[in-house]
Write an enzyme that holds these catalytic residues in place. Structure first.
Site, PDB file in Angstrom:
ATOM      1  N   TYR A 249      -1.148   0.231  10.908  1.00 53.32           N
ATOM      2  CA  TYR A 249      -1.962  -0.591   8.873  1.00 53.32           C
ATOM      3  C   TYR A 249      -0.508   0.062   8.223  1.00 53.32           C
ATOM      4  O   TYR A 249       0.059  -0.420   7.220  1.00 53.32           O
ATOM      5  CB  TYR A 249      -3.282   0.076   7.948  1.00 53.32           C
ATOM      6  CG  TYR A 249      -3.560   0.021   7.093  1.00 53.32           C
ATOM      7  CD1 TYR A 249      -3.441  -1.797   6.614  1.00 53.32           C
ATOM      8  CD2 TYR A 249      -2.960   0.726   5.969  1.00 53.32           C
ATOM      9  CE1 TYR A 249      -3.901  -1.633   5.512  1.00 53.32           C
ATOM     10  CE2 TYR A 249      -3.032  -0.173   4.745  1.00 53.32           C
ATOM     11  CZ  TYR A 249      -3.625  -1.077   4.524  1.00 53.32           C
ATOM     12  OH  TYR A 249      -3.709  -1.615   3.557  1.00 53.32           O
TER      13      TYR A 249
ATOM     14  N   LYS B 276       1.732  -3.231   6.814  1.00 54.30           N
ATOM     15  CA  LYS B 276       1.345  -3.030   5.552  1.00 54.30           C
ATOM     16  C   LYS B 276       3.643  -3.368   5.124  1.00 54.30           C
ATOM     17  O   LYS B 276       4.194  -3.927   3.731  1.00 54.30           O
ATOM     18  CB  LYS B 276       1.304  -1.980   4.040  1.00 54.30           C
ATOM     19  CG  LYS B 276       0.195  -2.733   4.510  1.00 54.30           C
ATOM     20  CD  LYS B 276      -0.773  -4.339   4.590  1.00 54.30           C
ATOM     21  CE  LYS B 276      -1.093  -4.367   2.872  1.00 54.30           C
ATOM     22  NZ  LYS B 276      -1.198  -5.899   2.416  1.00 54.30           N
TER      23      LYS B 276
ATOM     24  N   SER C  79       0.741  -1.654   0.201  1.00 53.95           N
ATOM     25  CA  SER C  79       0.083  -0.004  -0.138  1.00 53.95           C
ATOM     26  C   SER C  79       0.771   1.338  -0.399  1.00 53.95           C
ATOM     27  O   SER C  79       1.919   1.315   0.537  1.00 53.95           O
ATOM     28  CB  SER C  79      -1.192  -0.075   1.215  1.00 53.95           C
ATOM     29  OG  SER C  79      -1.476   1.348   1.632  1.00 53.95           O
TER      30      SER C  79
END
Length: 329
Positions: free
Chosen positions: A154, A158, A130
């Site tokens: 998050y 990733k 991402s």
């Protein structure tokens, strides 16, 4: 070819599975149907892929399980030629509230996939990463050498996952590619995204709600372009061991996006503003030069075209999709 898609009932995974089945491949999907967003959308992704399989030489098999289940992952990976690892605990905002879950799913789940792959004859593992790994921008557009300073749990998860993939290539010789997606959108997308917020509210004659001042910018990437990049990697080894940006090169402010959608609905511009969420990046913008050079990636859908395509799909599916998005609108 035997293809495994983890998280294959989700938005991107569902489109990948449907595309691979359409091409005549034998696709296995593993998904735990986590209710992070409406499970009905995931069930529809499965139905679309199954219907496609019935019309082609491909096959579709669904396994309802979790990538944190090592035994299931080991069995499914051992049967695959290529693995597309899309399974993840999504959501920047959700990760701020619960930082442990994205680590468990995105990091530990990825390690399960990589460990299984290095013990089998898998030709390649393609990992979904991402643009959230970049975080604070030092310059724009982001190239892959840009510092990675995520601003959300998050994003950290990733980044760890893609670095594990790179390391497994370096240390064990496992062919891996990590794709840094930039805000992917399109039919059957997650309903708690800016585009769905704006489209749903405009369709109901309500003003779009912008979180923040609207000057933050995003590189929105249409789902068809993401699918094309992944399809190329099924047979190309040109990017093995690499990390690639997969974006649109189209940078737009959230406020201008809202204006674009209002115009598409011939609705007077009357925007509402609310408090910005913690963990949201200020700007994203992809430099896709590396992906272009290695795999010939060339995004074909501009933001204006993509928004129109999504609105057309929304209008055809409004009753069903609106019932799922009304809580976020």
């Amino acid at each position: 070819m035997q293809v495994l898609v983890t998280g294959g009932a989700g938005f991107i995974g569902g489109h990948l599975a449907e595309s691979f089945v359409h091409d005549g491949h034998d696709v296995t999907v593993v998904d735990n149907f986590d209710p992070y967003y409406e499970v009905a959308i995931k069930r529809t992704n499965v139905s679309e892929a199954r219907e496609t399989a019935a019309k082609t030489d491909g096959s579709y098999t669904l396994v309802e399980d979790d990538v944190r289940n090592e035994s299931t992952v080991s069995r499914l990976v051992a049967e695959a030629d290529v693995v597309y690892h899309q399974a993840a605990q999504a959501g920047v905002r959700a990760s701020v509230e619960d930082p442990k879950k994205p680590n468990e799913v995105n990091v530990e789940g990825t390690l399960n996939v990589l460990e299984a792959a290095r013990s089998s004859d898998v030709r390649r593992v393609v990992l979904a990463s991402s643009s959230s790994v970049y975080g604070k921008n030092h310059y724009l557009p982001y190239d892959e050498a840009h510092p990675t300073t995520p601003v959300s749990p998050y994003g950290v998860s990733k980044l760890a996952a893609e670095q594990y993939a790179r390391t497994y290539n370096d240390v064990y010789g496992l062919p891996t590619v990590a794709l840094r997606y930039f805000t992917v959108y399109g039919p059957r997308m997650r309903p708690n995204m800016a585009i769905t917020n704006f489209v749903t509210r405009c369709a109901d004659g309500k003003p779009p709600v912008i979180y923040g001042d609207g000057q933050q910018t995003r590189d929105f990437t249409y789902i068809d372009d993401v699918v094309d990049a992944n399809r190329t990697l099924m047979t190309s080894d040109a990017a093995d061991g690499e990390i690639l940006n997969i974006g649109s090169t189209d940078n737009i402010s959230i406020e201008r996006l809202a204006r674009t959608i209002c115009d598409a609905f011939d609705q007077p511009l009357n925007l509402e503003y609310d408090e910005r969420y913690r963990g949201d990046a200020e700007h994203t913008h992809a430099d896709i030069g590396k992906a272009r050079a290695l795999i010939g990636y060339e995004p074909s859908v501009t933001i204006d075209q993509g928004v129109r395509k999504f609105i057309d799909w929304y209008r055809s599916n409004r009753a069903w999709y609106r019932s799922l998005t009304k809580a976020t609108a």
